[in-house]
Design a protein around this motif. Structure first.
Motif, PDB file in Angstrom:
ATOM      1  N   GLU B  12     -18.975   4.002   3.368  1.00 19.92           N
ATOM      2  CA  GLU B  12     -17.829   3.118   3.632  1.00 19.92           C
ATOM      3  C   GLU B  12     -16.767   3.358   2.583  1.00 19.92           C
ATOM      4  OE1 GLU B  12     -20.352  -0.732   5.180  1.00 19.92           O
ATOM      5  OE2 GLU B  12     -19.049  -0.922   3.434  1.00 19.92           O
ATOM      6  N   PRO B  14     -13.579   2.122   0.574  1.00 15.97           N
ATOM      7  CA  PRO B  14     -13.027   0.791   0.312  1.00 15.97           C
ATOM      8  C   PRO B  14     -11.850   0.538   1.235  1.00 15.97           C
ATOM      9  CG  PRO B  14     -13.174   2.084  -1.716  1.00 15.97           C
ATOM     10  CD  PRO B  14     -13.453   3.009  -0.585  1.00 15.97           C
ATOM     11  N   VAL B  15     -11.861  -0.600   1.876  1.00 13.82           N
ATOM     12  CA  VAL B  15     -10.779  -0.929   2.814  1.00 13.82           C
ATOM     13  C   VAL B  15      -9.562  -1.380   2.024  1.00 13.82           C
ATOM     14  CG1 VAL B  15     -10.083  -2.488   4.657  1.00 13.82           C
ATOM     15  CG2 VAL B  15     -12.411  -1.600   4.584  1.00 13.82           C
ATOM     16  N   SER B  17      -6.150  -3.303   1.283  1.00 13.22           N
ATOM     17  CA  SER B  17      -5.684  -4.632   1.688  1.00 13.22           C
ATOM     18  C   SER B  17      -4.408  -4.519   2.497  1.00 13.22           C
ATOM     19  CB  SER B  17      -5.440  -5.484   0.451  1.00 13.22           C
ATOM     20  OG  SER B  17      -4.414  -4.883  -0.309  1.00 13.22           O
ATOM     21  N   ASP B  18      -4.056  -5.635   3.137  1.00 12.26           N
ATOM     22  CA  ASP B  18      -2.870  -5.638   3.999  1.00 12.26           C
ATOM     23  C   ASP B  18      -1.611  -5.235   3.253  1.00 12.26           C
ATOM     24  OD1 ASP B  18      -4.529  -6.522   5.874  1.00 12.26           O
ATOM     25  OD2 ASP B  18      -3.828  -8.579   5.902  1.00 12.26           O
ATOM     26  N   GLU B  20      -1.050  -3.033   1.341  1.00 13.80           N
ATOM     27  CA  GLU B  20      -0.923  -1.585   1.171  1.00 13.80           C
ATOM     28  C   GLU B  20      -0.623  -1.210  -0.276  1.00 13.80           C
ATOM     29  OE1 GLU B  20       0.635  -0.995   5.708  1.00 13.80           O
ATOM     30  OE2 GLU B  20       2.053  -1.247   4.084  1.00 13.80           O
ATOM     31  N   HIS B  23      -3.844   0.814  -5.374  1.00  7.78           N
ATOM     32  CA  HIS B  23      -4.400   0.543  -6.681  1.00  7.78           C
ATOM     33  C   HIS B  23      -5.256   1.719  -7.100  1.00  7.78           C
ATOM     34  CE1 HIS B  23      -7.131  -1.075  -3.596  1.00  7.78           C
ATOM     35  NE2 HIS B  23      -8.037  -0.460  -4.305  1.00  7.78           N
ATOM     36  N   VAL B  25      -8.452   2.798  -8.277  1.00  6.27           N
ATOM     37  CA  VAL B  25      -9.796   2.239  -8.382  1.00  6.27           C
ATOM     38  C   VAL B  25     -10.419   2.553  -9.740  1.00  6.27           C
ATOM     39  CG1 VAL B  25     -12.127   2.431  -7.470  1.00  6.27           C
ATOM     40  CG2 VAL B  25     -10.204   2.195  -5.915  1.00  6.27           C
TER      41      VAL B  25
END
Lengths: 204, 230, 496
Positions: B12, B14-15, B17-18, B20, B23, B25
């Protein structure tokens, strides 16, 4: 507890129980004009405040008088409210019918005012006290509400409404202190605060 | 929620966020890497003494609610316990009228006449050494019963105020007590006043509803009134 | 698989995955949470300034008393609303959103809307607070904002609640941890409270004393069902998290949560004991208030047994020290509250400064200190930058902790005496007033201490946002921690 529905249901039911008990039930029981067991003897019919006094209550609200003054008399034997002369009896729901907002207060930095109109019917006293509380009440920590009064030069004759300040507090001879409409309104409201009429549910 | 295998998890991404927000990581790893795992539950049982204590509290709650609910009626304000207590341990009204008088003075008169009986210059006349206070009881009784307004001279100073009436607010015993009190306080030394004399004046002036003025009171000073024998 | 197992059981690879997830979650939460925290810090400072003003005015009534907008009766409610809705609620919302996302192991949803919520909330604060100072206060305690302000909060909170719930619904973590129960409660309870109270008291007001019952149902539940769950939820998360130990008892967690949900609700009318309300209503609230002993003792045992044996960590970890202070204050203020609701105690304390001390023991010593601890933990994870100075954090702690203790002692003692004298009709009222003056002055002194601490906190916050100073390795602690071997811990040393 991994079932979200359980949590939501419990959170809802616990909250709803007290909402019913502290919001809905009192509203249903108390909101009607008269409680079913009251027999008004010489109780004043609490007519809604009109005109100047209603404006005065607005001044009371705007300036946060409620944060130092309560308007509720506790029963005989619970505190010394009655012994202090703050009222001949405790106050009950009937004493606040029609009031919005109800100004019960929760602090007594200053004395209770539920019956101040009966206890202190002198408008002169109230104006002096509001202008500078230490004139009538040495040692008081109440703030001055001098901004409700106008200090102005005397033009021609002294105004009939001008405050007669004691010599220590008086302005120079050419000046007078006159209440604004807000001050007159506030005093009119205070003079109407009287919950001394007998009510059956207020007890012996 | 189905258990997820390590393989699935590793794949998976990392999704984002809205917002956009891009960042980095890697940057966030330092404080995050040293973190412990997320909190987990231990399963110690509830101590039995605790259960007993709580049961006792619930029992108390039930008892209290049952005793002091006033029938859930809107007209019942005093729950029983307070009523019972005051009748059993009634705060005895002080037998001494002077103590009662002082209390009444503090409650009703202090705001204008002040605790020291000196009044406020030009506004509220003093009571200490005042000819009106230590003078004729007939006059003093009338001032309290119906009030006093208009020009007034006290100890050579003039006042022009508005003393309210107390006939409705205080009964004969109370009026006698407070008047007796002020007649012997602050250096005053006049005879106390009896409730019966207050009653007599109340009866004599029962038709009067407006406050007195100074001239009228001087006229009534000649009427005799009962006082305590020295 | 849940992450909530003993770390010895997780493999290194699993830990890496979880860490990467946390980084993504923190990234999603960064802007909204920092936004709420920034708003919170601003209103902490504004609220503190208003507090100092109000406090000084009580013992120096002629201080700045010529302007109507500075009269005590306006400054005091402006203070309350600034700290309750500006500082406490925003700090709480930031903590709530971050905790929800972390515990769900899912990114925070609707983050752009959340930024709008930050703006709306703070605009509402500005509009409401200036409204109070301008003379538009409603004089309804805890609801003083004039009617044009609540819509801002209502819309902002709708966004917050939706984001929190959608994040929860999309959770990857199968286990619903105790913190989440409290936060779900808070996010459900507050909108109902706020809407009902505003409707029934401001917009379509009910008549007469029913208002008083609704007023105090609302005000007390803002403390009990909004702030308290967030505070407890934060403690339930951060105590075990920082220490690397499990929460002592799941059963106690269950009991603590459900008894709080059931009983706290009913306590509000204890603010009106002796007042013009029927006996049944007052009795119900007294019973609810005393029953609160159950969840409070439960949570106290749960927290204490989780920390016990590790109190020496308080020497190093700012998060732990603030939160343990807060959690212990929770026990103290709640037990005190249960006692205060008994009629015989209430006869003395009602209407006095004692109640003010109690209120601050709750909102400040409990909730605010836990928020400080939480913010000290969360912010470095959002900004990727450690706190600039352990000494400044220490200064913050000692000024606020000692300030709060002084505050509490001064007004508790002064208020109790005030109440005793007030119940003695032979003591003239103005004598009572004079007797409270030394305690009111001491309270101003305490307020100055706390203000200094808040300034330090604000400085630290800004320095962190600006990434001031050299990058640090490891958390900013009060003092340097000795080497691992000397601590004889069973797990890895605690983070900050």
């Amino acid at each position: 507890m991994n079932q979200a529905p359980t949590i939501f249901l419990g959170v809802f039911l616990t909250f709803a129980s007290a909402w019913l008990g502290l919001v809905v039930a009192p509203y249903l029981q108390l909101a009607p004009q008269r409680s079913e067991n009251t027999v008004a003897s010489d109780a004043q019919d609490r007519a809604p405040l009109g005109g100047l006094a209603a404006q005065g209550r607005d001044v009371y609200r705007a300036n946060g008088c409620v944060y130092c003054h309560s308007q509720q008399v506790r029963p005989e034997g619970f505190g010394s409210d009655i012994d202090r002369g703050w009222g001949p009896r405790r106050t009950v729901a009937q004493d606040y019918v029609g009031e919005r907002p109800v100004l019960l207060g929760t602090m007594r930095t200053g004395p209770d005012l539920a019956n101040i109109g009966a206890r202190q019917p002198s408008a002169t006293w109230h104006h002096l006290h509001l202008y500078n509380p230490r004139i009538t009440s040495p040692g008081s920590i109440m703030p001055r509400f001098a901004f409700l009064y106008e200090r102005r030069k005397i033009i021609g004759q002294r105004s009939s409404a001008a405050l007669k300040l004691p010599p220590d507090w008086d302005l120079e001879p050419a000046y007078e202190v006159v209440p604004t409409d807000d001050a007159k309104a506030l005093v009119a409201y205070l003079l109407l605060l009287d919950r001394t009429g007998a009510l059956e549910e207020a007890g012996p | 929620m189905n258990p997820v295998t390590s393989q699935q998890r590793a794949s998976e991404a990392p999704v984002h966020s809205d917002s956009e927000e891009r960042h980095n990581v890697q940057e966030l790893h330092a404080p995050i890497l040293r973190e412990q795992a997320e909190p987990r539950d231990g399963f110690e049982p509830i101590p039995s003494w605790l259960t007993l204590v709580f049961a006792a509290i619930v029992f108390w709650g039930g008892y209290y609610l049952a005793s002091y609910n006033g029938g859930f009626r809107s007209s019942v304000y005093d729950e029983q316990r307070i009523g019972a207590e005051t009748s059993a341990v009634e705060t005895a009204k002080p037998a001494d009228p002077l103590v009662l008088g002082k209390r009444l003075y503090t409650a009703n008169c202090v705001a204008c006449h002040q605790p020291g009986g000196l009044g406020v210059s030009g506004q509220f006349p003093p009571l200490a050494d005042s000819e009106w206070v230590i003078g004729e009881p007939a006059v003093l009784n009338r001032i309290l019963l119906q009030g006093l307004q208009g020009p007034l001279s006290v100890k050579g100073q003039s006042y022009n105020g508005n003393m309210p009436a107390f006939s409705a607010r205080l009964n004969d015993d109370q009026l006698a007590a407070v008047l007796s009190y002020i007649r012997q306080e602050w250096g005053n030394a006049a005879d106390p006043i009896l409730p019966s004399s207050v009653a007599d004046i109340r009866k004599a002036t029962s038709q009067r509803s407006t406050p007195w003025v100074a001239e009228e009171l001087k006229a009534s000073a000649s009427a005799p009134v009962a006082t305590e024998q020295p | 698989m849940t992450e909530m197992t003993a770390s010895a059981v997780l493999s290194v690879a699993d830990k890496q995955v979880f860490a990467r997830q946390r980084a993504a979650i923190d990234g999603s939460a960064r802007l909204p949470v920092l936004g709420f925290f920034a708003g919170a810090v601003f209103w902490l400072l504004a609220g503190t300034a208003l507090a100092l003003l109000a406090s000084i005015k009580l013992h120096n009534p002629e201080f700045l008393d010529s302007a109507p907008w500075l009269t005590f009766g306006r400054v005091r409610p402006a203070h309350l609303n600034a700290v309750a809705y500006g500082w406490a609620s925003q700090a709480g919302i930031g903590v709530l959103l971050w905790l929800m996302a972390r515990l769900a192991r899912a990114e925070l949803r609707q983050t752009r809307l959340l930024l709008l919520a930050v703006v709306l909330w703070n605009v509402g604060m500005l509009v409401g607070t200036t409204g109070i100072l301008a003379g538009e206060s409603t004089s309804i305690e805890w609801l003083e904002f004039p009617p044009f302000a609540p819509p801002f909060f209502a819309i902002a909170f709708a966004i917050i609640a939706v984001s929190a719930m959608v994040t929860f619904r999309n959770r990857r973590e199968p286990h619903v941890y105790v913190t989440q129960w409290y936060l779900i409660g808070a996010v459900f309870w507050f909108p109902w409270l706020y809407t009902a109270a505003n409707l029934l008291l401001l917009y379509t007001p009910v008549s007469g004393v029913a208002q008083a019952s609704i007023n105090w149902w609302y005000a007390h539940n803002v403390l009990g069902l909004w702030l308290t769950p967030i505070g407890l939820g934060a403690a339930y998360y951060l105590l075990p998290k920082v220490l690397g130990r499990p929460i002592y008892s799941y059963q106690l967690s269950l009991l603590g949560f459900w008894s709080l949900a059931l009983f706290y609700n009913w306590a509000g009318v204890h603010h009106l004991i002796g007042g013009p309300l029927p006996a049944w209503l007052i009795t119900l609230s007294i019973v609810g208030s005393v029953m609160m002993v159950i969840p409070v003792i439960t949570v106290a045992i749960n927290h204490h047994m989780t920390v016990v044996g590790n109190f020496r960590q308080l020497r190093y970890s700012p998060t732990l020290r603030f939160i343990v202070f807060g959690a212990m204050s929770y026990t103290a203020v709640s037990v005190q509250g249960s006692l205060q609701s008994l009629r015989t105690v209430n006869e003395v304390t009602h209407f006095t400064h004692y109640t003010v001390a109690h209120a601050h023991l709750g909102v400040y010593a409990f909730f605010t200190m836990i928020m400080f601890g939480s913010i000290y933990y969360i912010v470095p994870r959002l900004t990727g930058w450690e706190w600039a100075s352990g000494r400044l954090i220490s200064f913050h702690f000692w000024t606020t902790a000692l300030g709060m203790v002084l505050y509490f002692l001064a007004l508790t003692f002064g208020g109790w005496w005030q109440g005793l004298e007030m119940n003695n009709a032979d003591v003239p009222f103005l004598t009572i007033v004079q007797n409270t003056l030394p305690y009111l002055r001491a309270r101003s002194g305490a307020g100055l201490l706390m203000a200094a601490g808040h300034l330090a906190f604000a400085v630290l916050f800004v320095l962190n946002l600006l990434r001031f100073g050299k990058p640090r390795r490891g958390p900013t602690l009060f003092v340097e921690r000795p080497k691992k071997a000397e601590l004889a811990l069973t797990v890895e040393p605690a983070g900050s």
